[in-house]
Every structure is written in structure tokens, then in C-alpha cells.
Design an enzyme around this catalytic site. Structure first.
Site, short mmCIF file in Angstrom:
data_model
loop_
_atom_site.label_atom_id
_atom_site.label_comp_id
_atom_site.label_asym_id
_atom_site.label_seq_id
_atom_site.Cartn_x
_atom_site.Cartn_y
_atom_site.Cartn_z
N LYS A 1 10.19 -11.56 -29.40
CA LYS A 1 10.82 -10.32 -29.84
C LYS A 1 12.15 -10.18 -29.13
O LYS A 1 12.35 -10.73 -28.05
CB LYS A 1 9.94 -9.12 -29.46
CG LYS A 1 10.24 -7.87 -30.25
CD LYS A 1 9.46 -7.89 -31.55
CE LYS A 1 9.66 -6.64 -32.38
NZ LYS A 1 8.60 -6.54 -33.40
N1 GLU Z 1 9.43 -6.85 -36.90
C1 GLU Z 1 8.30 -7.17 -37.71
C2 GLU Z 1 7.02 -7.10 -36.92
O1 GLU Z 1 6.94 -6.41 -35.93
C3 GLU Z 1 8.49 -8.50 -38.45
C4 GLU Z 1 8.63 -9.69 -37.58
C5 GLU Z 1 8.99 -10.97 -38.36
O2 GLU Z 1 9.02 -10.94 -39.58
O3 GLU Z 1 9.24 -11.96 -37.68
O4 GLU Z 1 6.02 -7.64 -37.29
#
Ligand code: GLU
Length: 427
Positions: free
Chosen positions: A117
Site C-alpha cells: 500500500k
Molecule cells: N485500494 C483497493 C483496495 O483497498 C484496490 C487495490 C488494488 O486494486 O490493488 O483493495
């Protein structure tokens, strides 16, 4: 030795959340992992933490610096995968927790990714588009040493969009000297994005809710639904609930808390937000207090904003049958226990909001093969992966007599730690 949130010297011990909640969720799985629990410590320490300075020239000519992060929590099962958040409350602690939940989510769904993240501590609404572009490009360049189509693949999250991903893709591509569309997902379709990606998280929330309802005898048709957060997750979920015959009776975003017992016209609410930036001033529902919002009688309550919003006090007041976590980490472990004691079923984030990263996976596969699928194919595959994961997690919960969250964590940790064990420790 057991790691707690305070064991990592780079975290502020005075501000343990939300990483402490993630650690507690991991601890709750330990008794269910048999010999694999030997490796559990791995998940309490992110593999890599990168903190970057993001300096830009502002529109008025001044120079400003912002703090950015990319955390790769675990890479045992594949490249890192997870979004990038632009929000004033972004911190290292938060990005670490979000990266940990990505590890669990990707493994629970069987996607061939680790967890990662990123984020920048800014309020994106306080910048011009040109400034946001400079911030995004500089951040991408700074984290360029750890991302890549086979290393770590960012995507949108709170405060970021298709446009952010287009800038990230372009910046990375310019830096490496060729177009690398697979470096991010959630891109515009014209740049190698996937059909269906934008609404995938909300669609997945609905699929998870429907599957829970089928097993609990709480049909979606005719159900009363409350949605907290009306962005890309809550807005789409509300729309799909309504299309399937549910009545969305209350909504909240950062600026307004509204209810209408007769059911809110969701397309009208979405049009209001598109025109005005928030639900404030929408006349298709009446303003209600924060406190009464969390006590509205309903069948489905969908927290789809930020982490930690379902506190113990709110958990005691909630009057829903099923809580479907559209957000990441909305329910604290203490609140989770209260909901369990009150027989409110919680469909956890790592399952309920996994539709987004599932279609991100499809996007990444399509980019690699340069062969693109139809929207019907995407939605059918999303449906099949979500239902299969739901079913396996549900059965695990019944078998072990644990919550759906713990069941999802058991399945995910089994996969991640088995990979860790088979790979062995280097050297
Ligand atoms: N931000 C989204 C999540 O928390 C998508 C993450 C992604 O598609 O890599 O799942």
C-alpha cells in the site's frame, strides 16, 4: 518473542492504530494455524517500508514538501499489490495496516499477489490539478525503485483516481524508457485499463452482501440499507443494491448525513455529488444527527469510508442484521466482539471489498497479454471468484466456529505462511 505494535522502533508508540488492530487480528488466527503458526511473526513485520520526500513547486512559485510512503507488507506469494491513498490523515502506521490487509485480502481471494500500500499525507482537494500531477509524478519517481509490473503494482484508493494512475503509469514508463502499462491498475481504459474496474469494489460489496443474505435468510430485495461513505465504493454499492430491489434509507459522506425512510433516489444523489462535490444540499433526504445515523434500523449497514469508524460505542448502538465492510479496517477488534455478542454478522473488508483488487488482477493479466476482455466476461469472472471465496470462507467459519473475519484470515494465513515455509529462509 511476540511482536506487538510497540515492537517496531519506527512506529510512534503513542499512536498504535490501525496497525495495532491488524496485529490483534493476526493474533486471533494463531491458535488455528497448527505448525504454520511458527511463521506468523512474519506477518507482524512489514517486509519493506519506504518513506519518501515529495517536493513540488506550487502554483504560486513556493516550494512545498509532502511525506509519501510505499509499504510492501509481504511478497511471499507474488508481487506487491495495493492502492495509493491521498488523505490528510495518511501516516506510516495507517499505510502499514492497509498493506497488511492487502496481503490477507489477496491471499483469501487466491490472487497471485503479496500485499502493499502507498500514500501521501495531503488533502487532494487543497491542490490544483497541475499541482496534483506534480505531486503524483514526483511520488511515483521516488517509489520507482520498488514498484514495477513484476515487483509491486499500485492502484487507486481513497483520494486517488484513474487520472492519478494515468500519471503514475506515464511517469514510470518515461523513467524506464518504454510504456509499462502493467505497473499500475485502475487506469483509464484507453491506456490499458480494464472495463468494469471502476465499479468493481462496489459490485463486489454487493455480491458479498447478497451471498451473506442468502445464507442468513435476509433477502436483498426489499432490504433496508444504510451506507456510510459515498465515494467510489459506497456510491456504486448503493446503486447496485437499489438496482436489485433494496431500499437505501440513509447515506453519509464527509459533509452530510442524510436519511429518507421511503428510500433515497441513488442516481439523483450521485448526480448531486458529481455536480457539487458532496451530498451537502441534496434535497432527496433529510439531515439527521451522526448519533441517530448509527442507530437506524436496517438489514444491511455498509461502512465504506475510513478505518476505525465502527467503534465499540457505535457497535453497541447499531441496529442492523448484517454489516458489510466496504472500507478497509472500519471495525476495531473490540467493536467486532460486541457485534458478535449481539449476533450482528460482519462480512469483513478482506472479503467484502476484494472486488476491486480482483478486477485489478484481471487488468494486470490483460496488460501482460495485450488482449482485452469484454465487460460481461470481467463481471462473470468477478462473480465467480467472489462467490467461490465467500463459500470457502463461510465453510471455514462453520467448521472452526469462528467469525467470518477469522475464517478469512485463517485461509489467507495458511496460503501465505505455506508459501513462506516452502520458499524457506534465505540464506
Ligand atoms: N485500494 C483497493 C483496495 O483497498 C484496490 C487495490 C488494488 O486494486 O490493488 O483493495
Amino acid at each position: 518473542m511476540t511482536t506487538t505494535h510497540a515492537s517496531l522502533s519506527y512506529l510512534d508508540p503513542a499512536r498504535p492504530e490501525p496497525w495495532a488492530s491488524f496485529i490483534e487480528q493476526i493474533d486471533r488466527v494463531a491458535p488455528h494455524l497448527g505448525k504454520l503458526s511458527h511463521w506468523l511473526e512474519t506477518l507482524k513485520r512489514p517486509k519493506r517500508v519506504l518513506i519518501v520526500d515529495v517536493p513540488i513547486v506550487r502554483d504560486d512559485g513556493s516550494i512545498a514538501h509532502y511525506e509519501g510512503y510505499r509499504v510492501q507488507h509481504n511478497l511471499s506469494r507474488g508481487p506487491g499489490k495495493g492502492g495509493v491513498r491521498f488523505h490528510p490523515a495518511v501516516s506510516l502506521n495507517e499505510v502499514m495496516a492497509l498493506s497488511g490487509w492487502m496481503t490477507i485480502k489477496n491471499a483469501a481471494l487466491g490472487l497471485p499477489f503479496g500485499g502493499a500500500k502507498g500514500g501521501i499525507r495531503i488533502d487532494p482537494r487543497a491542490f490544483s490539478a497541475a499541482e496534483l500531477e506534480r505531486i503524483t509524478r514526483r511520488y511515483t519517481s521516488e517509489i520507482g525503485i520498488v514498484i514495477g509490473p513484476d515487483k509491486d503494482i499500485p492502484a487507486p484508493d481513497v483520494g486517488t483516481s484513474e487520472q492519478t494512475m494515468a500519471w503514475m503509469m506515464d511517469t514510470y514508463s518515461v523513467n524506464v524508457g518504454h510504456t509499462a502499462s502493467g505497473v499500475v491498475t485502475g487506469k483509464p481504459v484507453a491506456l490499458g485499463g480494464s472495463l468494469g474496474r471502476q465499479e468493481a469494489t462496489g459490485r463486489g460489496v454487493f455480491i458479498a452482501a447478497r451471498e451473506a443474505g442468502l445464507r442468513m435468510n435476509v433477502p436483498v430485495t426489499g432490504a433496508r440499507v444504510v451506507v456510510q461513505g459515498f465515494g467510489n465504493v459506497g456510491g456504486v454499492a448503493a446503486r447496485i443494491f437499489r438496482e436489485n430491489g433494496a431500499k437505501v434509507i440513509a447515506l453519509q459522506d464527509a459533509e452530510a448525513t442524510l436519511a429518507n425512510p421511503a428510500g433515497i433516489d441513488i442516481p439523483a444523489a450521485l448526480a448531486h455529488v458529481a455536480a457539487n462535490g458532496s451530498l451537502a444540499g441534496f434535497d432527496g433526504a433529510q439531515p439527521v444527527s451522526e448519533d441517530s445515523f448509527w442507530r437506524i434500523d436496517c438489514e444491511y449497514f455498509v461502512p465504506a469510508a475510513l478505518e476505525g469508524r465502527v467503534t465499540p460505542a457505535r457497535a453497541r448502538g447499531l441496529r442492523t442484521k448484517i454489516l458489510v465492510e466496504g472500507a478497509n479496517g472500519p471495525t476495531t477488534p473490540a467493536a467486532d466482539d460486541i457485534l458478535r455478542d449481539r449476533f450482528i454478522l460482519v462480512i469483513p473488508d478482506v472479503l467484502a471489498n476484494a472486488g476491486g483488487v480482483t478486477v485489478s488482477y484481471f487488468e494486470w493479466v490483460q496488460d501482460f497479454s495485450s488482449f482485452f476482455w469484454t465487460e460481461d466476461e470481467i463481471n462473470a469472472r468477478l462473480e465467480s471468484i467472489m462467490v467461490k471465496a465467500f463459500d470457502a470462507i463461510w465453510r471455514m467459519a462453520q467448521e472452526r466456529k469462528v467469525s467470518i473475519r477469522t475464517a478469512a484470515f485463517i485461509i489467507a494465513c495458511q496460503r501465505v505462511l505455506a508459501a513462506r515455509e516452502q520458499r524457506g529462509l534465505y540464506p
